[in-house]
Structure formats: C-alpha cells, structure tokens
Design a protein around this motif. Structure first.
Motif, PDB file in Angstrom:
ATOM      1  N   LEU A 285      44.811  55.465  56.271  1.00  0.00           N
ATOM      2  CA  LEU A 285      45.971  55.492  55.506  1.00  0.00           C
ATOM      3  C   LEU A 285      46.690  54.384  55.625  1.00  0.00           C
ATOM      4  N   ASN A 286      46.759  53.705  56.875  1.00  0.00           N
ATOM      5  CA  ASN A 286      47.622  52.658  57.273  1.00  0.00           C
ATOM      6  C   ASN A 286      47.678  51.412  56.294  1.00  0.00           C
ATOM      7  N   PRO A 287      46.388  51.035  55.872  1.00  0.00           N
ATOM      8  CA  PRO A 287      46.675  49.924  54.883  1.00  0.00           C
ATOM      9  C   PRO A 287      47.271  50.262  53.385  1.00  0.00           C
ATOM     10  N   LEU A 288      47.028  51.600  53.115  1.00  0.00           N
ATOM     11  CA  LEU A 288      47.449  52.002  51.762  1.00  0.00           C
ATOM     12  C   LEU A 288      48.925  52.208  51.768  1.00  0.00           C
ATOM     13  N   ILE A 289      49.439  52.850  52.889  1.00  0.00           N
ATOM     14  CA  ILE A 289      50.837  53.129  53.218  1.00  0.00           C
ATOM     15  C   ILE A 289      51.704  51.960  53.330  1.00  0.00           C
ATOM     16  N   TYR A 290      51.409  50.974  54.325  1.00  0.00           N
ATOM     17  CA  TYR A 290      52.133  49.811  54.850  1.00  0.00           C
ATOM     18  C   TYR A 290      51.969  48.670  53.766  1.00  0.00           C
ATOM     19  N   SER A 291      50.692  48.400  53.388  1.00  0.00           N
ATOM     20  CA  SER A 291      50.822  46.885  52.615  1.00  0.00           C
ATOM     21  C   SER A 291      50.022  46.974  51.409  1.00  0.00           C
ATOM     22  N   LEU A 292      48.841  47.814  51.029  1.00  0.00           N
ATOM     23  CA  LEU A 292      48.359  47.575  49.717  1.00  0.00           C
ATOM     24  C   LEU A 292      49.314  47.900  48.389  1.00  0.00           C
ATOM     25  N   ARG A 293      50.171  48.818  48.666  1.00  0.00           N
ATOM     26  CA  ARG A 293      51.087  49.036  47.526  1.00  0.00           C
ATOM     27  C   ARG A 293      52.227  48.088  47.529  1.00  0.00           C
ATOM     28  N   ASN A 294      52.330  47.171  48.288  1.00  0.00           N
ATOM     29  CA  ASN A 294      53.363  46.117  48.255  1.00  0.00           C
ATOM     30  C   ASN A 294      52.934  45.163  47.356  1.00  0.00           C
ATOM     31  N   ARG A 295      54.120  44.674  46.463  1.00  0.00           N
ATOM     32  CA  ARG A 295      53.833  43.595  45.352  1.00  0.00           C
ATOM     33  C   ARG A 295      53.421  42.423  45.912  1.00  0.00           C
ATOM     34  N   GLU A 296      53.739  41.868  46.940  1.00  0.00           N
ATOM     35  CA  GLU A 296      53.232  40.683  47.552  1.00  0.00           C
ATOM     36  C   GLU A 296      51.791  40.724  48.003  1.00  0.00           C
ATOM     37  N   VAL A 297      51.419  41.661  48.578  1.00  0.00           N
ATOM     38  CA  VAL A 297      49.836  41.959  48.658  1.00  0.00           C
ATOM     39  C   VAL A 297      49.089  41.996  47.491  1.00  0.00           C
ATOM     40  N   GLN A 298      49.751  42.721  46.648  1.00  0.00           N
ATOM     41  CA  GLN A 298      48.811  42.951  45.034  1.00  0.00           C
ATOM     42  C   GLN A 298      48.646  41.650  44.568  1.00  0.00           C
ATOM     43  N   MET A 299      49.783  40.689  44.260  1.00  0.00           N
ATOM     44  CA  MET A 299      49.899  39.430  44.111  1.00  0.00           C
ATOM     45  C   MET A 299      48.844  38.638  44.744  1.00  0.00           C
ATOM     46  N   ALA A 300      48.745  38.616  45.931  1.00  0.00           N
ATOM     47  CA  ALA A 300      47.582  37.925  46.837  1.00  0.00           C
ATOM     48  C   ALA A 300      46.230  38.408  46.572  1.00  0.00           C
ATOM     49  N   LEU A 301      46.141  39.592  46.184  1.00  0.00           N
ATOM     50  CA  LEU A 301      44.871  40.204  45.960  1.00  0.00           C
ATOM     51  C   LEU A 301      44.336  39.650  44.842  1.00  0.00           C
ATOM     52  N   VAL A 302      45.346  39.601  43.554  1.00  0.00           N
ATOM     53  CA  VAL A 302      45.029  39.148  42.279  1.00  0.00           C
ATOM     54  C   VAL A 302      44.684  37.868  42.247  1.00  0.00           C
ATOM     55  N   LYS A 303      45.428  36.992  43.049  1.00  0.00           N
ATOM     56  CA  LYS A 303      45.082  35.402  43.230  1.00  0.00           C
ATOM     57  C   LYS A 303      43.702  35.223  43.652  1.00  0.00           C
ATOM     58  N   VAL A 304      43.208  36.171  44.650  1.00  0.00           N
ATOM     59  CA  VAL A 304      41.854  35.940  45.180  1.00  0.00           C
ATOM     60  C   VAL A 304      40.835  36.447  44.219  1.00  0.00           C
ATOM     61  N   LEU A 305      41.143  37.634  43.612  1.00  0.00           N
ATOM     62  CA  LEU A 305      39.992  38.021  42.609  1.00  0.00           C
ATOM     63  C   LEU A 305      39.946  37.028  41.287  1.00  0.00           C
ATOM     64  N   GLY A 306      41.245  36.352  41.122  1.00  0.00           N
ATOM     65  CA  GLY A 306      41.150  35.213  39.983  1.00  0.00           C
ATOM     66  C   GLY A 306      40.265  34.013  40.380  1.00  0.00           C
ATOM     67  N   ARG A 307      40.265  33.714  41.701  1.00  0.00           N
ATOM     68  CA  ARG A 307      39.559  32.618  42.391  1.00  0.00           C
ATOM     69  C   ARG A 307      38.231  32.930  42.012  1.00  0.00           C
ATOM     70  N   ALA A 308      37.951  34.149  42.558  1.00  0.00           N
ATOM     71  CA  ALA A 308      36.437  34.476  42.523  1.00  0.00           C
ATOM     72  C   ALA A 308      35.774  34.454  41.108  1.00  0.00           C
ATOM     73  N   ASP A 309      36.847  35.203  40.169  1.00  0.00           N
ATOM     74  CA  ASP A 309      36.330  35.139  38.834  1.00  0.00           C
ATOM     75  C   ASP A 309      35.917  33.777  38.337  1.00  0.00           C
ATOM     76  N   LEU A 310      36.900  32.841  38.686  1.00  0.00           N
ATOM     77  CA  LEU A 310      36.584  31.337  38.022  1.00  0.00           C
ATOM     78  C   LEU A 310      35.385  30.713  38.677  1.00  0.00           C
ATOM     79  N   ARG A 311      35.001  31.058  39.941  1.00  0.00           N
ATOM     80  CA  ARG A 311      33.955  30.526  40.723  1.00  0.00           C
ATOM     81  C   ARG A 311      32.729  31.099  39.999  1.00  0.00           C
ATOM     82  N   SER A 312      32.698  32.439  39.623  1.00  0.00           N
ATOM     83  CA  SER A 312      31.481  32.921  39.083  1.00  0.00           C
ATOM     84  C   SER A 312      31.300  32.561  37.668  1.00  0.00           C
ATOM     85  N   LYS A 313      32.323  32.251  36.792  1.00  0.00           N
ATOM     86  CA  LYS A 313      32.070  31.748  35.510  1.00  0.00           C
ATOM     87  C   LYS A 313      31.630  30.185  35.536  1.00  0.00           C
ATOM     88  N   ARG A 314      31.791  29.513  36.688  1.00  0.00           N
ATOM     89  CA  ARG A 314      31.304  28.129  36.810  1.00  0.00           C
ATOM     90  C   ARG A 314      29.738  28.106  36.933  1.00  0.00           C
TER      91      ARG A 314
END
Length: 314
Positions: A285-314
């Motif tokens: 529960l700790n990562p869900l309660i403390y962090s993964l709901r936070n906007r900053e963490v969500q933006m960081a996750l989107v950023k990482v997923l975006g990079r991964a998507d770009l690399r896969s397309k290359r």
C-alpha cells in the motif's frame, strides 16, 4: 545442553499459511499477486526518484528509503513461504531462520523510525513552509535516514544475538510462516520470563515513542489544516494526511499487537494474519498511498513511458 544445540543446528519447521485446498490456493494466489504488485510499485518508485531531478527533494528522498525497506520486507518472508508451499516442505535452516529474524527486525525498526521522521517532514511542510528548505536541508535528511537504519541494525543485532543463545530443546516447529522473535521464543526450554519483560519494556521505546511523535506531528498538521481558508487546499491536505495515518496505523497496530501484547492473549493463527499486515500489506500500500497518486510522480512516470515509446518507434 548438547541435545539442545544439536536441535538448533538441525534447523526448524515452519507452519505455513495455507493448505492445498481450493480456498487456500485462491488465498495463496492473492498473496502472490500482492507481493508482485508491491515489489513492482516500490521498484518503479525508486527508479523514478533516482532518475527524475524534480523528485530530488527531501520528501521523496525519505520516500525512496521507505520504498527500499518495503522492497526488502516481503522478500525476506514471502519467497520462502511460497517455496515451501509449492514444494510441500516446511523446513528452514538455523542460519536461514536467524537471517530472517535479523533482517525483519532491522527493516521493521528502521521503517517505524522512518515513518515517525516522515511525519515530522509533513509537519514542517504544512506548518512552516517558508522554513522548510532550512529545517529539511540535505544534512538533516541524511541524519534522519542514518538514524532509522542505525536504529534497525542496533536493535536487530542485540535481539537476534540474545534470542539465538537460548536452548531450543523442545519441538522445532515454529507456529508461524516465518521466523519471528515471539514465535521462536515459545520453543525455548529455558526460563525467558525476564527477557520477555525486557522485550515489552523495550517495545515502549521502539514503538510508543515513534507513535507519540507521529501523533504529535499529525495533530499539529490537522490543526493547521483546519485553519486553512481555502476549501480545496484543506480538502487536499486532509485527504493526504488521513491516508498516511491509515497506513501508519496498520503498521504500528500490527507491531504493537505482536510485540507488546503478551502471547497468552493471541493465538498463532492471529499472529500469522497480523504479521501479514507489516510484512506484505503495508509494503504494497505504501507506494500507492504516499507517492504514485502524487502529480509529480505521475508526471515523472509519463515522462519515462514517453521516452520508452520513442525508443521503441526508432
């Protein structure tokens, strides 16, 4: 005494959580799923905090240590329990039992101290936001983390060393799904009443003092939240703090039940269920309660997923 030493050196047997009936198989699958979710959530959070510069703040530094502890906590208990269940075995070596007890106590005490220090971080952030950069500077954060880890190592070393010196000349069946100090003490054939009393007294320092700090910090935070003029800010702060308190309550409530309530007042079955709270449920529960709901963490996750998507397309 030679017989007791021989008994100890040959290891112990663990009473598993589940049988091999249909309902127990479903429960085992649920535990396995929670273990995987918790491990994945905490690992992702650790990765994001390490790689995203926007998360290099005191709060997320403390959360990274919490995630590190929450990765270790289930790894000490669940894989061994699962291996015994799948192989139809129940044995654990003396060294394995000692290691389980040491690392569980290390991480349990460290996490308890860390949670109390994290409540102070929230108090400073809400009640003294302008002084936050000074009160929570890097040196203070490092001291907090060092204190939590040192406390865990110190308590675990002392308690494990004392527990393992007792003779275990009776049954070698630990009525628990992992080697935990209260369950192991029940197997000793020596008079351990004085040690059990000292264990309860030490529980006051190890458990009640951090709980007092948490209650004081969140009490002051709640007072500050109620005085906020913005309804939106008050609702956001109250929701965040209430979820934090819920998780802290689960962790400390289970620990107090196991280590401060005399064994005569709870059964081994209750011990197994309660131990799941701080060995599996709260780490999940700790990562869900403390962090993964936070906007900053969500933006960081989107950023990482975006990079991964770009690399896969290359």
């Amino acid at each position: 005494m030679g017989e007791s030493n021989q008994s100890v050196s040959s290891g112990f047997s663990l009473v598993g959580l589940f049988g091999h009936t249909g309902p127990h198989l479903i429960l085992f699958s649920l535990v396995a799923a929670m273990f995987t979710m918790g491990l994945l959530g905490n690992t992702i959070l650790l990765f994001l905090i390490c790689t995203d510069s926007r998360l290099h703040t005191p709060m997320y530094f403390l959360l990274s240590q919490l995630s590190l502890l929450d990765v270790g906590f289930p790894l000490v208990t669940i894989p061994k329990m699962a291996a015994n269940f799948l192989q139809g075995r129940s044995s654990i070596s003396f060294g394995g039992c000692a290691a389980q007890m040491f690392f569980l106590m290390l991480m349990g005490v460290s996490e308890g101290v860390l949670l109390s220090l994290m409540s102070y971080d929230r108090y400073v952030a809400v009640c003294h936001p302008l002084r936050y950069p000074v009160l929570m500077r890097r040196q203070v954060c490092l001291f907090m983390v060092g204190t939590s880890w040192f406390s865990g190592v110190l308590v675990a070393s002392i308690q494990t060393a004392i527990t393992l010196q007792f003779p275990y000349c009776a049954s070698r069946t630990v009525d628990h799904f992992f080697c935990e100090l209260p369950a192991l003490l029940k197997l000793s054939c020596a008079d351990i009443s004085d040690y059990q009393l000292s264990l309860s007294i030490s529980g006051v320092l190890i458990l009640l003092l951090p709980i007092s700090l948490i209650a004081t910090s969140y009490g002051l935070v709640l007072r500050a939240v109620l005085q906020m003029h913005s309804t939106e800010a008050r609702h956001k702060a109250f929701t965040t703090c209430s979820s934090h308190i819920s998780v802290v309550g689960l962790f400390y409530g289970a620990a107090v039940f196991m280590y401060m309530v005399p064994g005569a007042y709870h059964t081994p079955q209750q011990d197994n269920v309660v131990s799941l709270f701080y060995s599996l449920i709260t780490p999940t529960l700790n990562p869900l309660i403390y962090s993964l709901r936070n906007r900053e963490v969500q933006m960081a996750l989107v950023k990482v997923l975006g990079r991964a998507d770009l690399r896969s397309k290359r």
